[in-house]
Design an enzyme around this catalytic site. Sequence first.
Site, PDB file in Angstrom:
ATOM      1  N   ASP A 154      -0.801  66.383  50.381  1.00 47.45           N
ATOM      2  CA  ASP A 154      -1.465  66.984  49.226  1.00 47.45           C
ATOM      3  C   ASP A 154      -2.860  67.435  49.636  1.00 47.45           C
ATOM      4  O   ASP A 154      -3.079  67.799  50.783  1.00 47.45           O
ATOM      5  CB  ASP A 154      -1.499  65.970  48.066  1.00 47.45           C
ATOM      6  N   HIS A 217      -6.161  67.109  42.841  1.00 42.42           N
ATOM      7  CA  HIS A 217      -4.698  67.047  42.798  1.00 42.42           C
ATOM      8  C   HIS A 217      -4.152  65.884  43.629  1.00 42.42           C
ATOM      9  O   HIS A 217      -3.300  65.107  43.179  1.00 42.42           O
ATOM     10  CB  HIS A 217      -4.138  68.378  43.304  1.00 42.42           C
ATOM     11  N   SER A 547       4.481  68.464  40.023  1.00 44.00           N
ATOM     12  CA  SER A 547       3.591  67.737  40.927  1.00 44.00           C
ATOM     13  C   SER A 547       3.340  66.323  40.429  1.00 44.00           C
ATOM     14  O   SER A 547       3.112  65.411  41.228  1.00 44.00           O
ATOM     15  CB  SER A 547       2.241  68.455  41.048  1.00 44.00           C
TER      16      SER A 547
END
Length: 762
Positions: A154, A217, A547
């Site tokens: 990520d 994220h 996600s």
Amino acid sequence: MENPRWCLPALASVLLLLSLSLSPRAAAYLQERKNYIVHLRPRDGGGGGGSVEEWHRSFLPQAAAGPDSAADGGGDSPRIIYSYSDVFPGFAARLTDEEAEALRATDGCVRLYPEVFLPLATTRSPGFLGLHLGNEGFWSRSGFGRGVVIGILDTGILPSHPSFGDDGMQPPPKGWKGTCEFKAVARGGCNNKIIGARAFGSAAVNSTAPPVDDAGHGTHTASTAAGNFVENANIRGNADGTASGMAPHAHLAIYKVCTRSRCSIMDIIAGLDAAVRDGVDVLSFSIGAYSGTQFNYDPIAIAAFKAMERGIFVSCAAGNAGPEPGTVGNGAPWMLTVAAGTMDRAIRTNVKLGNGQEFHGESLFQPGNNSAADPVLLVYPGADGFDASRDCSVLRGSEVTGKVVLCESRGLNGRIEAGQTVAAYGGVGMIVMNRAAEGYTTFADAHVLPASHVSYDAGTKIISYLNSTGNATASIDFKGTVIGSYPSPTVTFFSSRGPSKASPGILKPDITGPGMNILAAWAPSDSHTEFSDGGADLSFFVESGTSMSTPHLSGIAALLKSLHPDWSPAAIKSAIMTTSDAVDRTGLPIKDEQYRHATFYAMGAGYASPALAFDPGLVYDLRADDYIPYLCGLGLGDDGVTEIAHRPVACGGVKAITEAELNYPSLVVSLLSQPITVNRTVTNVGKARSVYTAVVDMPKDVSVVVRPPMLRFTELKEKQSFTVTVRWAGEPNVAGAEGNLKWVSDDDYIVRSPLVIPGKGE
């Protein structure tokens, strides 16, 4: 001063003369170089002498092949970017067009992939999934994932976040080979929770300490999978509770392969390569993927096959391209493909119209003084006579100042920007209404003004009210966090749908997990313009997408791996799929974003139920070699299967099977006029002495016969095979059909497999 433009013709002439007189090496230097992944045939027996790096350099043009090839690249740019050693036979390199063309013709080179960039695709979710603190529950019995390593590919991680403290954590497992690249001690570093952290490519130079998350994220997904317990987690008072990941005592290994907005395929493969070499047990991959690409042309599918062969469970996002059919990505059957669903928590707002109608909505903007509770004029820029856009991207201050503005959704993103535009032109509130395809999926966004996101159904009624009066008013009432929202769960509109274009005979996605308005750890980022300070005061934040659903399943897989270390990735997948829920919390079939019955192409087998997955009774197991007949049956040819399997395969010596015959936990049977019979084998992982009876739930126009109809086991790990024959009981139904095959035991085990007959065109 002399105009520098007069120098350009002369300079061009000089460059032309230089290029004509330069040596081939110097001329190649002047050409533009592009990044490629070079896919090679595996070395016979892994031999050939020399290291992997030397073997890779042997494919470069002679001038660039030596150990000092960095100098040939201009002094600061090595020609070979990555030498992949574990999951992909090949390397990444910078090549001119001529060099790339020459390399394509070189013996041993399979193909070149130009560099592409893929997009990046909690407090309530553990409880909603049935994970509760206590001495007798599955969560505690699994040791909260103790001893398992989850690799996160990520945007990095914020190591100083309390979710990544190592209270209660054991040291890294023996044999762990990972490294830690954190350098800024003040921002935290590796410990017994974060046991490895690396950054790759452009992601390595995009922050002050390479693996540090500067997007938010990666921190969010890592904490969702394996964040430690943090009390009083909330976002400005909303969604309050004790936050934890699915496997709070699992270790984390971080591979920063993405910048704030994109992920290079070269860096992704390098991260996968390092994770397998380091010794992770689970790989979590919340990144968009090739949709519909043949598996031997998909570097991620090829790398994931090798990871699976090493016993590593690979969990991937289905993608955010729904609700259109055939949009699912990461569809290889050796990966778990995860769809996104809702939970029963809403961060509630109520929109009240001047005619008394009220509609539920959502927003993270929840002012303590309920500042928008008084009715004000309501306007819609999409109405006749307005010089503006219905999605509020273009407004005029005279039309919206002092008013609540109804704005159409811009899709997966853009709602916060719409609010910023409304506020900039003097609007005092905003109602975001879904478009028809988005149905009832609503986001809890951090708006900059009083706002509410409502469904398409509510939006159409609000427009009808606006059309009925010249003096429409509205107010927004803020209700905070509400538990028990109905219906739940549902499938979100954006979650990508099957069938898989690469292999339509395998049901994809596999499973649905929580992916809507998920609260998890947060790294402040100036890329989030809704906060003037990048959200510097926020430790947690709400995000949505596949996600977010993917790390839920990665954490659940870690729990199962901790409880059952001898289970294969396929056995873990089977346990997750066959124990999932096809009904919601009221016992009705799970719905999609339109509140219609969700198909298996939308939700996979169902919504994950980890408290049942730890003891599934039976599993459908697969080893790496079991995929070879399936791949040969796809018609990829010897070369195509060899490229995926990382070893020579001759399909002529393999008994190829259809997709339906792969020993998968779901069944897709392309049924025409003739009956079709498929085989399955189950392994007993429940009670040694047990009896299971086949129960079929299908529409009346479909006949399903299971032979034998009863399976008797006398010991653990015993295998039993059966056949399933499917035929139309009457005329074929062009719409197809869906149902379930269940193996039911007297010990309360229910092992459920979706059975899908695709409709015409699916």
